[in-house]
Design a protein around this motif. Structure first.
Motif, mmCIF file in Angstrom:
data_model
loop_
_atom_site.group_PDB
_atom_site.id
_atom_site.type_symbol
_atom_site.label_atom_id
_atom_site.label_comp_id
_atom_site.label_asym_id
_atom_site.label_seq_id
_atom_site.Cartn_x
_atom_site.Cartn_y
_atom_site.Cartn_z
ATOM 1 N N MET A 10 -0.226 7.485 -5.258
ATOM 2 C CA MET A 10 0.182 7.883 -3.611
ATOM 3 C C MET A 10 0.029 6.480 -2.945
ATOM 4 O O MET A 10 -0.980 5.684 -3.481
ATOM 5 C CB MET A 10 -0.499 8.805 -3.247
ATOM 6 C CG MET A 10 -1.944 8.868 -3.100
ATOM 7 S SD MET A 10 -2.709 10.115 -1.985
ATOM 8 C CE MET A 10 -2.055 11.784 -2.932
ATOM 9 N N ILE A 57 -1.220 4.968 0.622
ATOM 10 C CA ILE A 57 -1.939 5.379 1.865
ATOM 11 C C ILE A 57 -1.762 4.323 2.880
ATOM 12 O O ILE A 57 -2.371 3.313 2.526
ATOM 13 C CB ILE A 57 -3.467 5.776 1.525
ATOM 14 C CG1 ILE A 57 -3.201 6.900 0.364
ATOM 15 C CG2 ILE A 57 -4.121 6.371 2.668
ATOM 16 C CD1 ILE A 57 -4.662 6.863 -0.632
ATOM 17 N N VAL A 99 0.102 9.239 4.106
ATOM 18 C CA VAL A 99 0.172 9.325 3.031
ATOM 19 C C VAL A 99 1.743 9.312 2.418
ATOM 20 O O VAL A 99 2.641 10.013 3.138
ATOM 21 C CB VAL A 99 -0.352 10.517 2.049
ATOM 22 C CG1 VAL A 99 -0.194 10.590 0.709
ATOM 23 C CG2 VAL A 99 -1.886 10.471 2.267
ATOM 24 N N THR A 123 -9.242 10.100 2.532
ATOM 25 C CA THR A 123 -7.885 10.621 2.355
ATOM 26 C C THR A 123 -7.703 11.401 0.804
ATOM 27 O O THR A 123 -7.271 12.500 0.639
ATOM 28 C CB THR A 123 -6.929 9.773 2.913
ATOM 29 O OG1 THR A 123 -7.207 9.421 4.395
ATOM 30 C CG2 THR A 123 -5.558 10.627 2.812
#
Lengths: 83, 83
Positions: free
Chosen positions: B46, B48, A35, B59
């Motif tokens: 985010m 990833i 991440v 995740t």
């Protein structure tokens, strides 16, 4: 007519986001890898009663510029849906 | 493979949202009428890096459940896009 606005208010890309950095560090402690680039802002949902879509857009933009977002350090994007 | 997750973390519909109520009151002072049901949450972006979309989803969900959202009072929704 009724509309639902989904507004995202995010820190400018050019600015550091210390809250996002803290999240990246702590994801490591949860053994979550891969991440990066976490940025944290606000999400606002509102229902708007307006005569037209243009009037609803005007309301959302005024609300964001004058109350919800700090235009010096934040940007906003929104999606308007019929309710 | 790289993915971008756009996560919305919102207070449960059943719960009062005092921040949203404050916004409704203050929009009146800006002479903006017709706005109701304001709810305020967080928006997280985010990036990833994962082997598959399923792994990226895993995740995001683990990150939300264990770190980003308080599952007692909040719910989360996300959209995953290829980067």
């Amino acid at each position: 007519m009724k509309f639902i606005a989904e507004i995202d208010i995010m820190p400018h890309k050019e600015l550091l986001d210390p809250q996002g950095k803290a999240v990246i560090n702590n994801l490591g402690h949860l053994h979550l890898s891969g991440v990066a680039d976490v940025r944290i802002g606000r999400h606002v949902q509102m229902t708007i009663e307006a005569d037209s879509e243009a009037a609803a857009r005007q309301t959302v933009e005024t609300a964001c510029q004058k109350l919800l977002a700090n235009m010096i350090v934040e940007t906003f994007h929104y999606v308007l849906k019929g309710a």
